[in-house]
Scaffold this motif. Structure first.
Motif, PDB file in Angstrom:
ATOM      1  N   HIS A  69      52.996  44.659  45.002  1.00 26.49           N
ATOM      2  CA  HIS A  69      53.037  46.108  44.873  1.00 26.49           C
ATOM      3  C   HIS A  69      51.606  46.617  44.696  1.00 26.49           C
ATOM      4  O   HIS A  69      50.887  46.158  43.797  1.00 26.49           O
ATOM      5  N   PRO A  70      51.151  47.554  45.530  1.00 24.41           N
ATOM      6  CA  PRO A  70      49.739  47.957  45.531  1.00 24.41           C
ATOM      7  C   PRO A  70      49.190  48.386  44.175  1.00 24.41           C
ATOM      8  O   PRO A  70      48.221  47.802  43.678  1.00 24.41           O
ATOM      9  N   ALA A  71      49.781  49.417  43.575  1.00 21.80           N
ATOM     10  CA  ALA A  71      49.239  49.947  42.320  1.00 21.80           C
ATOM     11  C   ALA A  71      49.328  48.929  41.195  1.00 21.80           C
ATOM     12  O   ALA A  71      48.387  48.773  40.410  1.00 21.80           O
ATOM     13  N   GLN A  72      50.451  48.219  41.107  1.00 21.45           N
ATOM     14  CA  GLN A  72      50.604  47.222  40.056  1.00 21.45           C
ATOM     15  C   GLN A  72      49.586  46.098  40.205  1.00 21.45           C
ATOM     16  O   GLN A  72      49.042  45.609  39.210  1.00 21.45           O
ATOM     17  N   ALA A  73      49.344  45.683  41.435  1.00 21.25           N
ATOM     18  CA  ALA A  73      48.386  44.603  41.677  1.00 21.25           C
ATOM     19  C   ALA A  73      46.971  45.013  41.272  1.00 21.25           C
ATOM     20  O   ALA A  73      46.236  44.223  40.666  1.00 21.25           O
ATOM     21  N   VAL A  74      46.586  46.248  41.591  1.00 17.26           N
ATOM     22  CA  VAL A  74      45.239  46.723  41.231  1.00 17.26           C
ATOM     23  C   VAL A  74      45.092  46.780  39.709  1.00 17.26           C
ATOM     24  O   VAL A  74      44.050  46.402  39.160  1.00 17.26           O
ATOM     25  N   ARG A  75      46.125  47.252  39.034  1.00 16.20           N
ATOM     26  CA  ARG A  75      46.061  47.335  37.571  1.00 16.20           C
ATOM     27  C   ARG A  75      46.022  45.951  36.939  1.00 16.20           C
ATOM     28  O   ARG A  75      45.293  45.723  35.971  1.00 16.20           O
ATOM     29  N   ARG A  76      46.822  45.046  37.474  1.00 15.48           N
ATOM     30  CA  ARG A  76      46.943  43.725  36.859  1.00 15.48           C
ATOM     31  C   ARG A  76      45.753  42.818  37.207  1.00 15.48           C
ATOM     32  O   ARG A  76      45.251  42.086  36.347  1.00 15.48           O
ATOM     33  N   LYS A  77      45.315  42.860  38.453  1.00 12.84           N
ATOM     34  CA  LYS A  77      44.244  41.965  38.903  1.00 12.84           C
ATOM     35  C   LYS A  77      42.919  42.728  38.904  1.00 12.84           C
ATOM     36  O   LYS A  77      42.408  43.152  39.948  1.00 12.84           O
ATOM     37  N   LYS A  78      42.358  42.847  37.723  1.00 11.34           N
ATOM     38  CA  LYS A  78      41.116  43.612  37.563  1.00 11.34           C
ATOM     39  C   LYS A  78      39.911  42.908  38.161  1.00 11.34           C
ATOM     40  O   LYS A  78      38.857  43.520  38.343  1.00 11.34           O
ATOM     41  N   GLN A  79      40.043  41.611  38.459  1.00 14.63           N
ATOM     42  CA  GLN A  79      38.955  40.871  39.081  1.00 14.63           C
ATOM     43  C   GLN A  79      39.219  40.584  40.557  1.00 14.63           C
ATOM     44  O   GLN A  79      38.662  39.655  41.120  1.00 14.63           O
ATOM     45  N   SER A  80      40.071  41.397  41.171  1.00 16.49           N
ATOM     46  CA  SER A  80      40.290  41.277  42.611  1.00 16.49           C
ATOM     47  C   SER A  80      39.140  41.947  43.356  1.00 16.49           C
ATOM     48  O   SER A  80      38.397  42.761  42.785  1.00 16.49           O
ATOM     49  N   SER A  81      39.002  41.640  44.623  1.00 17.93           N
ATOM     50  CA  SER A  81      37.923  42.236  45.420  1.00 17.93           C
ATOM     51  C   SER A  81      38.069  43.756  45.509  1.00 17.93           C
ATOM     52  O   SER A  81      37.072  44.483  45.492  1.00 17.93           O
TER      53      SER A  81
END
Length: 370
Positions: A69-81
């Motif tokens: 899920h886009p928004a959830q992934a951005v919030r959860r994976k703060k060290q993503s590219s």
């Protein structure tokens, strides 16, 4: 200028993003920050001659999968590219962010981390699409599926500014995608948007009315085409599919025996005229018997030109207009040339002050506000 590139985003990452970054850094002379897992990015960089180029790897060990899920992934994976790259733009350490990765995550991350320009209710995903007259700017092509008329008015203003500042169209004509050119055509959203655009007093917004898909692509009625994200996305994908179908069908047809026979029948009189001797006549007839190959060779330049005009690599990705920063979403299948083109488009948007121009335009106008 410093631009962030999602070096792990796309179907061919990290090879294509890294190669594209090397090409862009060499051609544009700008500094690029390559975000993503350090080891594979550095391994790819080692395959290129990077002497004198300003390329820096920023470690972002987490990867957002396409099924997250886009928004959830951005919030959860703060060290993503995506998260790391957009924070660099937000914090003023870079001027733009380019990604061929998870487009939903990039759009969600841009809104969450960069925020919207004051007065903009929803950002619009905008693309440049080939038309018979050259190209047309289309917005929105997928960022918003449920829209209000005020949103479409804002997208019209932003897309018009993009066409003028980045594409160099002096006075972009704006049309509303509809099922007819009459003012009364379209659903309720289209009709209410039409009324707002027609009554706009914005001198920089040249509204020319409704445009049907055929007129937008084949005619010369507009430079900017506006639709809600659901309709705009369907328009874009349908147009791409029809174009691919046309190219493939032409290629298939010229190889059909019946087509070759008709072409031969039409060419035989001409062959008879040029055949002044028996030997030359035989030579001409032998050449004509291979008419499928002749037709294919004759049509090849036109088919290649058509294919080039439809090549997404020429257009440098889709800008997400309305957020506080330059964000370019490139095609997931981008190769090195497409990535370099997207970086070039981002640099042009930065150089020409696109974000500031949009902010100023919204601040000076009351149209398109709730």
């Amino acid at each position: 200028m410093r631009i962030v590139l999602d070096a792990i985003g796309g179907d061919h990452a990290p090879a294509a993003p890294v190669a594209g970054a090397v090409q862009a850094a060499r051609e544009l002379g700008i500094e690029l920050l390559l975000v993503g897992p350090r080891a594979p990015i550095e391994a790819e960089l080692a395959k290129h001659n990077t002497a004198g180029l300003r390329l820096t790897v920023i470690d972002a060990p987490e990867v957002i999968a396409m099924d997250e899920h886009p928004a959830q992934a951005v919030r959860r994976k703060k060290q993503s590219s995506v998260a790391v790259g957009l924070r660099l733009v937000r914090d003023g350490e870079a001027a733009a962010f380019v990604s061929a990765g998870h487009s939903g995550a990039t759009m969600a991350g841009a809104v969450l981390l960069l925020g919207r320009i004051a007065g903009i209710e929803r950002p619009a995903l905008t693309t440049v699409f080939p038309a018979l007259k050259g190209a047309i700017v289309v917005a929105d092509v997928g960022a918003n599926t449920d829209s209000k008329p005020e949103y479409l008015v804002q997208w019209a203003r932003m897309a018009s500014l993009y066409a003028r500042l980045v594409l160099g169209i002096a006075q972009p004509r704006v049309a509303l995608l509809a099922n007819g050119e009459e003012d009364t055509k379209g659903d309720r959203l289209v009709q209410e948007t039409h009324a707002l655009l027609k009554g706009s007093h914005d001198r920089d917004l040249i509204f020319v009315g409704n445009a049907e898909p055929k007129d937008a692509l084949v005619g010369d009625v507009a430079d900017v085409l506006i639709a809600d994200g659901f309709v705009g996305n369907l328009f874009l994908k349908t147009a791409e599919a029809v174009a691919r179908f046309a190219v493939k069908r032409i290629q298939r047809e010229v190889r059909q025996p019946a087509v070759a026979a008709r072409a031969l029948a039409g060419l035989l009189p001409a062959a008879a005229l040029i055949a002044t001797s028996r030997d030359r006549g035989k030579t001409a007839l032998a050449a004509l018997l291979g008419v499928p190959a002749v037709l294919s060779a004759a049509l090849a330049p036109a088919l290649l030109a058509m294919a080039r005009s439809l090549d997404y690599r020429r257009y440098g990705g889709a800008p997400l207009l309305g957020v506080n920063g330059v964000v370019i979403i490139a095609h997931g299948k981008s190769d090195a040339a497409a990535i370099a083109s997207a970086i070039r488009r981002a640099s042009e948007a930065v150089e020409r002050g696109l974000v500031a121009a949009i902010a100023d335009s919204v601040a000076l106008s009351t149209d398109g506000r709730p």
